[in-house]
Design a protein around this motif. Structure first.
Motif, PDB file in Angstrom:
ATOM      1  N   ASN A 197       0.821  -1.205   0.000  1.00 39.43           N
ATOM      2  CA  ASN A 197       0.000   0.000   0.000  1.00 39.43           C
ATOM      3  C   ASN A 197       0.860   1.262   0.000  1.00 39.43           C
ATOM      4  O   ASN A 197       0.336   2.369   0.130  1.00 39.43           O
ATOM      5  N   PHE A 198       2.178   1.093  -0.135  1.00 36.54           N
ATOM      6  CA  PHE A 198       3.131   2.198   0.013  1.00 36.54           C
ATOM      7  C   PHE A 198       4.222   2.057  -1.057  1.00 36.54           C
ATOM      8  O   PHE A 198       5.403   2.005  -0.745  1.00 36.54           O
ATOM      9  N   PRO A 199       3.832   1.993  -2.347  1.00 34.59           N
ATOM     10  CA  PRO A 199       4.808   1.680  -3.395  1.00 34.59           C
ATOM     11  C   PRO A 199       5.748   2.847  -3.684  1.00 34.59           C
ATOM     12  O   PRO A 199       5.387   4.014  -3.534  1.00 34.59           O
ATOM     13  N   LEU A 200       6.947   2.515  -4.121  1.00 33.08           N
ATOM     14  CA  LEU A 200       7.945   3.499  -4.521  1.00 33.08           C
ATOM     15  C   LEU A 200       7.697   3.858  -5.979  1.00 33.08           C
ATOM     16  O   LEU A 200       7.893   3.034  -6.873  1.00 33.08           O
TER      17      LEU A 200
ATOM     18  N   GLY B 122      -4.930  -3.275   4.938  1.00 33.15           N
ATOM     19  CA  GLY B 122      -5.471  -3.654   3.637  1.00 33.15           C
ATOM     20  C   GLY B 122      -5.793  -5.129   3.470  1.00 33.15           C
ATOM     21  O   GLY B 122      -6.168  -5.554   2.379  1.00 33.15           O
ATOM     22  N   SER B 123      -5.677  -5.931   4.524  1.00 38.42           N
ATOM     23  CA  SER B 123      -5.865  -7.376   4.369  1.00 38.42           C
ATOM     24  C   SER B 123      -7.303  -7.773   4.070  1.00 38.42           C
ATOM     25  O   SER B 123      -7.548  -8.839   3.516  1.00 38.42           O
ATOM     26  N   CYS B 124      -8.275  -6.937   4.443  1.00 38.37           N
ATOM     27  CA  CYS B 124      -9.686  -7.308   4.259  1.00 38.37           C
ATOM     28  C   CYS B 124     -10.291  -6.705   2.985  1.00 38.37           C
ATOM     29  O   CYS B 124     -11.516  -6.620   2.862  1.00 38.37           O
ATOM     30  N   GLU B 125      -9.481  -6.323   2.047  1.00 45.12           N
ATOM     31  CA  GLU B 125      -9.954  -5.619   0.840  1.00 45.12           C
ATOM     32  C   GLU B 125     -11.077  -6.375   0.123  1.00 45.12           C
ATOM     33  O   GLU B 125     -11.014  -7.585  -0.058  1.00 45.12           O
ATOM     34  N   LEU B 126     -12.100  -5.612  -0.262  1.00 48.60           N
ATOM     35  CA  LEU B 126     -13.230  -6.137  -1.033  1.00 48.60           C
ATOM     36  C   LEU B 126     -13.421  -5.295  -2.288  1.00 48.60           C
ATOM     37  O   LEU B 126     -13.215  -4.074  -2.269  1.00 48.60           O
TER      38      LEU B 126
END
Length: 299
Positions: free
Chosen positions: A96-99, A259-263
């Motif tokens: 969730n924190f990409p470079l 972000g583990s529960c993303e739907l």
């Protein structure tokens, strides 16, 4: 989940240990700087940790854990009871924190916030510089490693002696197009947000920002694949309502951070209460709710 063996535990600061997890079944899943994973502990807790090793090493993951004296059982277990040789399951990495691509980077780390920035600094090469804050060098994990590997590109600031550097001065010195990545305590992130433009600054938080939302109202969730309709009452999270109705979702922080529960949302209007900036039809039901009476999700 992936199966690993705890290969090494190193004390990297006064209250921080580094864990090296080796793949038990061959190479581990690839990851990119900024990624984190879920670590399933033997005491039935699951916690999220940023990957701080080398993405090129497919044989092992490295994470670091600071002992929290108000621990809910995760860091305490790791520091007091976890030993090498233990089998541990971990999730696939999530990022969730990409470079993002940029001609130059400034990385701002505070304490354990160094963990997601370590692989970013390595990936940035000569284009990246680090300002790393901590009360004293003894409390700052990987400080010695950074000094040895990066020299003047890694500025170690002991705030107990020097105070916090002037973020506005750092902002003024940045070249055009540079991006700033910041992870650390809430007060440090707030100072960075005051100094750097929103489009230039990327942050990762350990705790959600205190915000006010409208009173909870009831709504229906339609599970498109099963055809079930689940009622979410005002005193229940959407995640718990789905779980009680027989639709368990993976979940970790339950604070809208990991972000583990993303739907995926197929129709309806979610009310986003997470820290991840959910968009493009995604939502995180551990904290988020619905602005519409009915949400249709891919479940």
């Amino acid at each position: 989940m992936q199966h690993t063996i705890l290969d090494r535990v190193d004390q990297v600061a006064g209250d921080v240990v580094s864990l090296v997890l080796r793949g038990a079944d061959g190479p581990l899943a690839p990851w990119e700087p900024g990624a984190h994973l879920d670590l399933a502990l033997p005491n039935w807790l699951t916690r999220q940790y940023s990957l701080c090793g080398d993405p090129a090493d497919r044989g092992a993951y490295r994470v670091a854990v600071r002992y929290d004296r108000l621990s809910r059982g995760g860091s305490e277990y790791i520091h007091r009871f976890l030993r090498t040789g233990r089998a541990l399951d971990v999730s696939l990495p999530r990022n969730n924190f990409p470079l993002l691509p940029a001609p130059a980077y400034l990385f701002l780390a505070g304490g354990i916030g160094i963990t997601p920035l370590l692989p970013m600094l390595r990936a940035a090469g000569a284009a990246g510089t680090l300002v790393y804050l901590g009360k004293s060098a003894e409390t700052m994990p990987f400080a010695a490693e950074l000094r040895a590997e990066y020299g003047n590109r890694a500025r170690i600031v002991e705030t107990g002696r020097e105070g916090r550097p002037d973020f506005s001065a750092l902002a003024a010195a940045l070249p055009a197009g540079a991006l700033v990545y910041c992870c650390g305590p809430a007060s440090m992130i707030a100072a960075a947000e005051a100094a750097f433009p929103a489009g230039q600054l990327h942050v990762e938080r350990f705790q959600p920002v205190a915000r006010t939302f409208p009173p909870n109202s009831a709504f229906d969730v339609v599970c498109a694949r099963s055809g079930d309709t689940v009622r979410v009452e005002p005193d229940m999270t959407m995640l718990d309502a789905l779980h009680h109705a027989g639709h368990p979702l993976q979940s970790g922080c339950r604070e809208g951070i990991c972000g583990s529960c993303e739907l995926n949302v197929l129709s309806g209007q979610p009310e986003h209460r997470d820290e991840l900036g959910a968009a493009d039809g995604r939502m995180y039901p551990c904290v988020s709710r619905s602005c519409s009476d009915r949400l249709v999700v891919d479940l």
